[in-house]
Design an enzyme around this catalytic site. Structure first.
Site, mmCIF file in Angstrom:
data_model
loop_
_atom_site.group_PDB
_atom_site.id
_atom_site.type_symbol
_atom_site.label_atom_id
_atom_site.label_comp_id
_atom_site.label_asym_id
_atom_site.label_seq_id
_atom_site.Cartn_x
_atom_site.Cartn_y
_atom_site.Cartn_z
ATOM 1 N N LYS A 266 8.111 -1.361 -8.762
ATOM 2 C CA LYS A 266 8.839 -2.563 -8.370
ATOM 3 C C LYS A 266 8.291 -3.787 -9.100
ATOM 4 O O LYS A 266 7.107 -3.817 -9.483
ATOM 5 C CB LYS A 266 8.646 -2.822 -6.861
ATOM 6 C CG LYS A 266 9.235 -1.803 -5.917
ATOM 7 C CD LYS A 266 8.858 -2.172 -4.474
ATOM 8 C CE LYS A 266 9.379 -1.173 -3.459
ATOM 9 N NZ LYS A 266 10.844 -1.287 -3.278
ATOM 10 N N ARG A 340 13.897 8.212 1.729
ATOM 11 C CA ARG A 340 14.840 9.264 2.120
ATOM 12 C C ARG A 340 14.247 10.653 1.897
ATOM 13 O O ARG A 340 14.635 11.604 2.564
ATOM 14 C CB ARG A 340 16.159 9.079 1.367
ATOM 15 C CG ARG A 340 16.085 9.251 -0.120
ATOM 16 C CD ARG A 340 17.289 8.636 -0.838
ATOM 17 N NE ARG A 340 17.251 7.177 -0.777
ATOM 18 C CZ ARG A 340 18.214 6.392 -1.251
ATOM 19 N NH1 ARG A 340 19.292 6.933 -1.825
ATOM 20 N NH2 ARG A 340 18.115 5.088 -1.164
#
Length: 488
Positions: A266, A340
């Site tokens: 990120k 996820r």
């Protein structure tokens, strides 16, 4: 945590809080509400004169402080309660906590006909708005240590106060866990905190799987995400199993104790608050401990898959194929879509081994949640109209916010992979929706009894507002406890 007492007559009047409500008319105005205990001579008249002079409207949470040197009480606070419902009193309680932050004690006079719901709302507002998280003694902290609530019959409201106290304590626990810097917080630390807060509660059991057990049992998603960190992953399984429970609920919470994005790293601006990426795990753990503390007659098993997503020579790569619990495989082309993967393992395990009646997962899953719904509202996904209605009703009653989102069939094709069963992070479609559709693939026979809540946005507050304080909000604890209480 702020001490709260219920009294029929006040025994200390340093600062007195009186409620005001809106009155009809062309111009907004407010009037004092008659209270269960009669204030000292002249205070009623003073409050009646002060409300219009201060141009109060009576809206919930509106506040006016008035000093009365040399008199009793020495301070008078007028607070708006709006319609006088639970939500109005919750906002009033939060406003009182901030207005009286420099006082040591306040006395709040409630109407003679105050409902238990109103008292619960007031207590939650007081206890949550007075929360602070700091790792240093420097800086200002509230001096307010105690609040007396004056009601017609304290016995009528004891249960409401106790429920509010437990709910606030668990919400504060989730806030503490989420606010803790990741220099302290790793999967092992988090599991240790769960052990500490669950210790001694009857019918509450804990199992923690470490890396070796996760590998032996086939939790490939959790191992992949945690593989790049020196701090190994964990799977917390916390089970509240009261005698006679007829309904079994499994709660799953995303527990990424820090998220760098892994190999798909990120930018700094997106990474600096990633200590909050375990907000879902914090919420479901706190709700389960709260269910045990309140002795709710419903079985609750919480699964918190914990990992630190770091870039290193052992980190999983974009394009890797992960084999989840039960054998389903995922092609992972973005290591920053890691949540996820750990949720898929936990959901598969819940479906195949625990076989609950209902399955709910909470996750700080996507930035798309905030794009779609803003900073305060979670995205709720389910195929069950009844489950959606029940959970949304609990969310509203708790004073939190969620909105049901669609699970469109035409996005499912984006999950197709040429080399695996699923493609975990498609770039097509709406981000939060596609993530929910991916998780649905692991729900098996529980597909129509499953709810996914993407609560990335409301898990964090940029500023104080009502019962929220800047930082972690503990979103979901209050809603889950409300909902679980309806399943008895």
């Amino acid at each position: 945590m702020l001490a709260i007492r219920l009294l029929a007559e006040p025994d200390r009047l340093d600062t007195l809080v009186l409620p005001v409500r809106p009155v009809g008319g062309d111009a907004p105005a407010a009037e004092p509400v008659p209270t269960a205990a009669t204030p000292p001579d002249g205070v009623d008249a003073e409050a009646a004169a002060l409300a219009p002079a201060a141009r109060l409207t009576g809206r919930a949470g509106e506040i006016r402080s008035h000093l009365r040197p040399g008199r009793t009480p020495a301070g008078l606070i007028l607070v708006g309660i709006g319609d006088g419902d639970e939500a109005g009193w919750r906002r009033a309680g939060a406003a009182i906590a901030r207005a009286a932050a420099d006082e040591e004690h306040v006395t709040v006079a409630l109407p003679a006909d105050a409902s238990p719901e109103a008292v619960r709302g007031l207590c939650e507002g007081l206890l949550l708005a007075s929360y602070r998280y700091r790792l240093t003694d420097a800086g200002e902290t509230p001096a307010l240590a105690a609040a007396d609530l004056v009601v017609a019959d304290p016995d009528d409201h004891a249960a409401a106060v106790e429920t509010a106290r437990t709910t606030a304590r668990m919400t504060r626990l989730a806030r503490d866990l989420t606010n803790t810097p990741s220099s302290v917080k790793n999967p092992e630390w988090f599991a240790g905190q769960v052990a500490e807060v669950s210790d001694g509660l009857a019918d509450l059991s804990l199992r923690v799987r470490g890396p070796a057990e996760l590998a032996a049992e086939g939790f490939g998603g959790i191992l992949a995400v945690g593989g790049g960190s020196a701090s190994g992953p964990r799977l917390v399984e916390l089970d509240w199993h009261p005698a006679g429970a007829r309904t079994h609920v499994v709660l799953v919470g995303k527990g990424i104790t820090f998220d760098t994005g892994g190999i798909s790293i990120k930018p700094v601006a997106s990474m600096k608050l990633m200590r909050k990426d375990m907000g879902g795990a914090a919420a479901v753990v706190a709700a389960t401990v709260g269910a045990a503390a309140l002795r709710l007659p419903v079985r609750v098993t919480t699964l918190a898959p914990l990992a630190e997503n770091m870039p290193s020579g052992s980190a999983f790569r974009p394009g890797d194929v992960v084999r989840h619990y039960g054998g389903t495989t995922s092609e992972t082309t973005n290591s920053d879509a890691e949540g996820r993967l750990v949720l898929a393992d936990a959901i598969s395990y819940a479906v195949q081994e625990l076989k609950p009646d209902l399955l709910v997962d909470l996750a700080t899953l996507t930035g798309a949640n905030a794009v779609a719904l803003g900073k305060r509202t979670a995205a709720l996904y389910t195929e069950s109209d009844q489950l959606a209605a029940d959970l949304l009703a609990a969310v509203e009653a708790a004073g939190e916010s969620a909105w049901r989102m669609p699970l469109p069939a035409d996005y499912v094709e984006y999950l197709g992979s040429e080399i695996a069963d699923l493609y975990s992070a498609p770039t097509q479609g709406a981000g939060s929706v596609v993530a929910a559709l991916y998780l649905r693939e692991f729900t098996g026979e529980l597909r129509d009894r499953w709810v996914h809540v993407d609560m990335s946005a409301p898990s964090w507050a940029d500023s104080d507002d009502a019962e929220l304080t800047r930082g972690a909000t503990g979103w979901g604890v209050r809603s889950l406890l409300r909902w679980l209480a309806t399943l008895a």
